[in-house]
Design a protein around this motif. Sequence first.
Motif, PDB file in Angstrom:
ATOM      1  N   ALA A  63      53.323 -31.174 -48.314  1.00 27.24           N
ATOM      2  CA  ALA A  63      54.224 -30.992 -49.459  1.00 27.24           C
ATOM      3  C   ALA A  63      54.978 -32.279 -49.786  1.00 27.24           C
ATOM      4  O   ALA A  63      55.174 -32.617 -50.959  1.00 27.24           O
ATOM      5  CB  ALA A  63      55.210 -29.867 -49.163  1.00 27.24           C
ATOM      6  N   ALA A  64      55.389 -32.996 -48.747  1.00 28.09           N
ATOM      7  CA  ALA A  64      56.108 -34.254 -48.970  1.00 28.09           C
ATOM      8  C   ALA A  64      55.215 -35.290 -49.639  1.00 28.09           C
ATOM      9  O   ALA A  64      55.644 -36.014 -50.549  1.00 28.09           O
ATOM     10  CB  ALA A  64      56.644 -34.785 -47.644  1.00 28.09           C
ATOM     11  N   LYS A  65      53.953 -35.360 -49.208  1.00 26.44           N
ATOM     12  CA  LYS A  65      53.018 -36.315 -49.817  1.00 26.44           C
ATOM     13  C   LYS A  65      52.672 -35.920 -51.250  1.00 26.44           C
ATOM     14  O   LYS A  65      52.464 -36.788 -52.109  1.00 26.44           O
ATOM     15  CB  LYS A  65      51.755 -36.419 -48.954  1.00 26.44           C
ATOM     16  N   LYS A  66      52.634 -34.631 -51.510  1.00 27.80           N
ATOM     17  CA  LYS A  66      52.390 -34.160 -52.873  1.00 27.80           C
ATOM     18  C   LYS A  66      53.540 -34.576 -53.788  1.00 27.80           C
ATOM     19  O   LYS A  66      53.339 -34.938 -54.956  1.00 27.80           O
ATOM     20  CB  LYS A  66      52.230 -32.647 -52.877  1.00 27.80           C
ATOM     21  N   LEU A  67      54.756 -34.565 -53.239  1.00 24.87           N
ATOM     22  CA  LEU A  67      55.941 -34.918 -54.016  1.00 24.87           C
ATOM     23  C   LEU A  67      56.063 -36.423 -54.230  1.00 24.87           C
ATOM     24  O   LEU A  67      56.361 -36.883 -55.340  1.00 24.87           O
ATOM     25  CB  LEU A  67      57.195 -34.396 -53.309  1.00 24.87           C
ATOM     26  N   GLN A  68      55.807 -37.206 -53.165  1.00 26.29           N
ATOM     27  CA  GLN A  68      56.091 -38.646 -53.218  1.00 26.29           C
ATOM     28  C   GLN A  68      54.846 -39.518 -53.265  1.00 26.29           C
ATOM     29  O   GLN A  68      54.956 -40.720 -53.550  1.00 26.29           O
ATOM     30  CB  GLN A  68      56.935 -39.048 -52.000  1.00 26.29           C
ATOM     31  N   GLY A  69      53.687 -38.973 -52.986  1.00 26.20           N
ATOM     32  CA  GLY A  69      52.466 -39.772 -52.939  1.00 26.20           C
ATOM     33  C   GLY A  69      51.991 -39.968 -51.514  1.00 26.20           C
ATOM     34  O   GLY A  69      52.796 -40.025 -50.572  1.00 26.20           O
ATOM     35  N   GLU A  70      50.686 -40.092 -51.352  1.00 20.92           N
ATOM     36  CA  GLU A  70      50.055 -40.181 -50.028  1.00 20.92           C
ATOM     37  C   GLU A  70      50.595 -41.337 -49.187  1.00 20.92           C
ATOM     38  O   GLU A  70      50.719 -41.228 -47.971  1.00 20.92           O
ATOM     39  CB  GLU A  70      48.541 -40.333 -50.188  1.00 20.92           C
TER      40      GLU A  70
END
Length: 264
Positions: free
Chosen positions: A160-167
Amino acid sequence: MKQKFSVLLMVITAVLVLAACGTKDGGNASNDPGTDGDNKVYMVGTEATFAPFESIDADGNIVGIDVDILQAIADEVGIQVEWRNVGWDAVFSMINNKETDIGASGITITEDRQKTFDFTEPYYESKLLIALPSDSTISSLDELKDKKIAVQINATGHVAAKKLQGEMSKNILAFESQPLAIQEMLNGNADAVIGDNAVVYEYMKANPDKKLKIVEDDAFEREYYGLMVRKGNKELLDKLNEGLQKIKENGKLEEITGSAFWKE
Protein backbone atom coordinates in the motif's frame (compact mmCIF):
# COMPACT_ATOMS: atom_id res chain seq x y z
CA MET A 1 30.16 -81.35 3.14
CA LYS A 2 29.30 -79.57 -0.06
CA GLN A 3 25.56 -80.25 0.54
CA LYS A 4 25.73 -78.85 4.11
CA PHE A 5 27.48 -75.72 2.85
CA SER A 6 24.77 -75.17 0.24
CA VAL A 7 22.03 -75.42 2.88
CA LEU A 8 23.87 -72.99 5.12
CA LEU A 9 24.30 -70.56 2.23
CA MET A 10 20.55 -70.72 1.50
CA VAL A 11 19.70 -69.97 5.14
CA ILE A 12 22.06 -66.97 5.24
CA THR A 13 20.63 -65.63 1.97
CA ALA A 14 17.07 -65.94 3.26
CA VAL A 15 17.96 -64.05 6.45
CA LEU A 16 19.58 -61.23 4.46
CA VAL A 17 16.54 -60.95 2.16
CA LEU A 18 14.16 -60.76 5.11
CA ALA A 19 16.33 -58.12 6.77
CA ALA A 20 16.36 -56.04 3.60
CA CYS A 21 12.58 -56.26 3.29
CA GLY A 22 12.16 -55.21 6.90
CA THR A 23 14.31 -52.12 6.32
CA LYS A 24 12.37 -51.15 3.21
CA ASP A 25 8.95 -51.52 4.86
CA GLY A 26 10.01 -49.74 8.04
CA GLY A 27 11.10 -46.63 6.16
CA ASN A 28 7.52 -45.42 5.79
CA ALA A 29 7.01 -45.33 9.54
CA SER A 30 9.64 -42.68 10.16
CA ASN A 31 8.75 -39.85 12.57
CA ASP A 32 11.16 -37.44 10.89
CA PRO A 33 9.51 -34.21 9.64
CA GLY A 34 8.89 -34.20 5.92
CA THR A 35 8.65 -37.98 5.49
CA ASP A 36 5.60 -39.72 4.07
CA GLY A 37 3.35 -42.06 5.97
CA ASP A 38 0.88 -42.02 8.84
CA ASN A 39 3.36 -40.27 11.15
CA LYS A 40 4.30 -37.45 8.80
CA VAL A 41 4.84 -34.15 10.59
CA TYR A 42 3.99 -31.06 8.56
CA MET A 43 6.41 -28.24 9.24
CA VAL A 44 4.83 -24.80 9.69
CA GLY A 45 6.84 -21.62 9.15
CA THR A 46 5.81 -18.39 10.87
CA GLU A 47 7.04 -14.98 12.01
CA ALA A 48 6.14 -14.99 15.68
CA THR A 49 5.97 -11.27 16.43
CA PHE A 50 2.55 -10.89 14.82
CA ALA A 51 0.32 -11.02 17.91
CA PRO A 52 -2.48 -11.91 18.33
CA PHE A 53 -1.94 -14.37 15.46
CA GLU A 54 1.45 -15.66 16.61
CA SER A 55 3.86 -14.71 19.36
CA ILE A 56 6.26 -16.33 21.81
CA ASP A 57 4.97 -16.98 25.34
CA ALA A 58 6.99 -16.94 28.57
CA ASP A 59 7.93 -20.60 28.10
CA GLY A 60 9.25 -20.04 24.58
CA ASN A 61 6.25 -21.61 22.83
CA ILE A 62 4.64 -20.21 19.68
CA VAL A 63 1.06 -19.29 20.56
CA GLY A 64 -1.80 -17.33 19.01
CA ILE A 65 -4.85 -17.40 16.77
CA ASP A 66 -3.06 -19.07 13.84
CA VAL A 67 -1.66 -21.75 16.12
CA ASP A 68 -5.09 -22.53 17.56
CA ILE A 69 -6.73 -22.57 14.11
CA LEU A 70 -4.17 -24.88 12.56
CA GLN A 71 -4.22 -27.24 15.55
CA ALA A 72 -8.01 -27.40 15.35
CA ILE A 73 -7.74 -28.23 11.64
CA ALA A 74 -5.07 -30.85 12.34
CA ASP A 75 -7.27 -32.49 14.98
CA GLU A 76 -10.18 -32.69 12.55
CA VAL A 77 -8.25 -34.36 9.71
CA GLY A 78 -5.76 -36.37 11.77
CA ILE A 79 -2.45 -34.75 10.85
CA GLN A 80 0.50 -33.53 12.92
CA VAL A 81 2.05 -30.08 12.71
CA GLU A 82 5.26 -28.63 14.11
CA TRP A 83 5.92 -24.88 14.28
CA ARG A 84 9.11 -23.01 13.45
CA ASN A 85 9.69 -19.29 14.01
CA VAL A 86 11.63 -18.48 10.83
CA GLY A 87 11.03 -14.78 10.09
CA TRP A 88 8.67 -13.13 7.63
CA ASP A 89 10.58 -13.45 4.33
CA ALA A 90 11.64 -16.98 5.23
CA VAL A 91 8.00 -18.02 5.62
CA PHE A 92 7.78 -17.78 1.83
CA SER A 93 11.26 -18.90 0.75
CA MET A 94 11.33 -21.99 2.97
CA ILE A 95 8.14 -23.34 1.45
CA ASN A 96 9.60 -23.00 -2.04
CA ASN A 97 12.82 -24.65 -0.81
CA LYS A 98 10.76 -27.53 0.69
CA GLU A 99 12.08 -26.78 4.17
CA THR A 100 8.54 -26.22 5.44
CA ASP A 101 5.13 -27.38 4.27
CA ILE A 102 2.75 -24.68 5.51
CA GLY A 103 2.99 -20.91 5.95
CA ALA A 104 0.84 -19.49 8.75
CA SER A 105 1.58 -15.93 9.78
CA GLY A 106 -1.47 -13.78 9.18
CA ILE A 107 -0.77 -14.06 5.46
CA THR A 108 -3.08 -12.07 3.23
CA ILE A 109 -4.26 -13.85 0.09
CA THR A 110 -3.24 -11.67 -2.87
CA GLU A 111 -3.23 -12.20 -6.63
CA ASP A 112 0.54 -11.76 -6.71
CA ARG A 113 1.16 -14.38 -4.02
CA GLN A 114 -1.24 -16.80 -5.70
CA LYS A 115 1.08 -16.88 -8.70
CA THR A 116 3.69 -18.64 -6.57
CA PHE A 117 1.76 -20.33 -3.74
CA ASP A 118 -1.58 -22.01 -3.12
CA PHE A 119 -3.88 -20.82 -0.33
CA THR A 120 -6.70 -22.34 1.63
CA GLU A 121 -10.09 -20.72 1.76
CA PRO A 122 -9.99 -17.55 3.92
CA TYR A 123 -10.21 -17.93 7.68
CA TYR A 124 -9.98 -14.28 8.82
CA GLU A 125 -10.95 -10.86 7.50
CA SER A 126 -8.55 -7.97 8.06
CA LYS A 127 -8.01 -4.38 6.96
CA LEU A 128 -5.07 -2.02 6.88
CA LEU A 129 -5.00 1.11 8.99
CA ILE A 130 -2.64 3.97 9.79
CA ALA A 131 -0.97 4.20 13.19
CA LEU A 132 0.41 7.58 14.23
CA PRO A 133 1.97 9.28 17.25
CA SER A 134 -0.85 10.67 19.39
CA ASP A 135 0.15 14.27 18.63
CA SER A 136 0.18 13.81 14.82
CA THR A 137 -2.13 16.00 12.74
CA ILE A 138 -2.34 13.49 9.86
CA SER A 139 -5.91 12.32 9.26
CA SER A 140 -5.90 10.44 5.93
CA LEU A 141 -3.83 8.17 3.71
CA ASP A 142 -3.50 10.91 1.09
CA GLU A 143 -1.56 13.06 3.58
CA LEU A 144 1.21 10.43 3.67
CA LYS A 145 2.28 10.97 0.06
CA ASP A 146 5.42 12.85 1.08
CA LYS A 147 5.83 11.44 4.61
CA LYS A 148 8.07 8.70 5.97
CA ILE A 149 6.08 5.48 6.34
CA ALA A 150 7.25 2.47 8.37
CA VAL A 151 5.97 -0.95 7.28
CA GLN A 152 6.63 -4.65 7.62
CA ILE A 153 8.72 -5.69 4.65
CA ASN A 154 6.76 -7.32 1.79
CA ALA A 155 3.52 -7.24 3.79
CA THR A 156 0.37 -5.67 2.36
CA GLY A 157 1.11 -2.45 4.26
CA HIS A 158 4.37 -2.26 2.28
CA VAL A 159 2.44 -2.78 -0.95
CA ALA A 160 0.00 0.00 0.00
CA ALA A 161 2.84 2.39 0.80
CA LYS A 162 4.52 1.72 -2.56
CA LYS A 163 1.20 2.20 -4.33
CA LEU A 164 0.90 5.60 -2.64
CA GLN A 165 4.48 6.84 -3.05
CA GLY A 166 5.97 4.74 -5.85
CA GLU A 167 8.04 1.55 -5.92
CA MET A 168 11.39 3.31 -5.39
CA SER A 169 10.34 5.81 -2.73
CA LYS A 170 13.06 6.46 -0.15
CA ASN A 171 10.40 7.54 2.34
CA ILE A 172 9.23 3.95 2.80
CA LEU A 173 11.09 2.25 5.65
CA ALA A 174 10.66 -1.54 5.67
CA PHE A 175 11.29 -3.62 8.79
CA GLU A 176 11.20 -7.33 9.58
CA SER A 177 8.13 -7.07 11.82
CA GLN A 178 5.16 -4.79 12.33
CA PRO A 179 5.91 -4.11 16.04
CA LEU A 180 9.43 -3.06 15.04
CA ALA A 181 7.98 -0.68 12.45
CA ILE A 182 5.74 0.86 15.13
CA GLN A 183 8.66 1.25 17.52
CA GLU A 184 10.77 2.94 14.85
CA MET A 185 7.97 5.42 14.28
CA LEU A 186 7.72 6.11 18.00
CA ASN A 187 11.48 6.65 18.03
CA GLY A 188 10.93 9.48 15.55
CA ASN A 189 12.29 7.73 12.48
CA ALA A 190 8.96 7.71 10.60
CA ASP A 191 5.77 9.74 10.52
CA ALA A 192 3.32 6.84 10.30
CA VAL A 193 2.88 3.08 10.11
CA ILE A 194 0.61 1.22 7.72
CA GLY A 195 -0.29 -2.20 9.10
CA ASP A 196 -2.93 -4.83 9.83
CA ASN A 197 -5.65 -3.63 12.17
CA ALA A 198 -5.73 -6.58 14.57
CA VAL A 199 -1.95 -6.49 15.05
CA VAL A 200 -1.83 -2.73 15.64
CA TYR A 201 -4.65 -2.90 18.16
CA GLU A 202 -2.97 -5.82 19.92
CA TYR A 203 0.25 -3.80 20.12
CA MET A 204 -1.65 -0.91 21.69
CA LYS A 205 -3.28 -3.27 24.18
CA ALA A 206 0.06 -4.78 25.17
CA ASN A 207 1.79 -1.38 25.32
CA PRO A 208 -0.66 1.09 26.91
CA ASP A 209 2.19 3.48 27.70
CA LYS A 210 2.85 3.98 23.97
CA LYS A 211 0.82 6.97 22.84
CA LEU A 212 -0.73 6.13 19.48
CA LYS A 213 -3.71 7.22 17.48
CA ILE A 214 -5.42 5.33 14.68
CA VAL A 215 -6.74 6.49 11.31
CA GLU A 216 -8.97 4.18 9.28
CA ASP A 217 -9.16 5.17 5.63
CA ASP A 218 -11.75 3.97 3.09
CA ALA A 219 -8.96 3.64 0.52
CA PHE A 220 -7.93 0.39 2.23
CA GLU A 221 -9.90 -2.63 1.03
CA ARG A 222 -10.81 -5.71 3.03
CA GLU A 223 -8.13 -8.40 3.15
CA TYR A 224 -8.41 -12.11 3.87
CA TYR A 225 -5.90 -14.42 5.57
CA GLY A 226 -5.25 -17.96 4.36
CA LEU A 227 -2.90 -20.84 5.12
CA MET A 228 -0.24 -21.12 2.43
CA VAL A 229 1.32 -24.20 0.82
CA ARG A 230 3.68 -24.92 -2.05
CA LYS A 231 2.15 -24.40 -5.49
CA GLY A 232 0.56 -27.64 -6.66
CA ASN A 233 0.55 -29.35 -3.25
CA LYS A 234 -3.09 -30.33 -3.71
CA GLU A 235 -3.08 -33.22 -1.25
CA LEU A 236 -2.08 -31.01 1.67
CA LEU A 237 -4.25 -28.12 0.49
CA ASP A 238 -7.31 -30.40 0.35
CA LYS A 239 -6.63 -31.65 3.89
CA LEU A 240 -6.35 -28.12 5.24
CA ASN A 241 -9.50 -26.97 3.44
CA GLU A 242 -11.38 -30.01 4.69
CA GLY A 243 -10.40 -29.27 8.27
CA LEU A 244 -11.09 -25.56 7.87
CA GLN A 245 -14.59 -26.26 6.58
CA LYS A 246 -15.26 -28.53 9.55
CA ILE A 247 -14.22 -25.94 12.13
CA LYS A 248 -16.33 -23.33 10.34
CA GLU A 249 -19.35 -25.62 10.54
CA ASN A 250 -18.87 -26.70 14.17
CA GLY A 251 -18.23 -23.16 15.41
CA LYS A 252 -14.63 -23.71 16.48
CA LEU A 253 -13.22 -21.11 14.07
CA GLU A 254 -15.62 -18.43 15.25
CA GLU A 255 -14.76 -19.35 18.85
CA ILE A 256 -11.04 -18.86 18.14
CA THR A 257 -11.24 -15.68 16.06
CA GLY A 258 -14.40 -14.03 17.35
CA SER A 259 -15.41 -13.53 13.72
CA ALA A 260 -17.82 -15.23 11.36
CA PHE A 261 -17.30 -13.11 8.24
CA TRP A 262 -17.77 -16.16 5.95
CA LYS A 263 -21.43 -16.31 6.98
CA GLU A 264 -22.14 -12.81 5.65
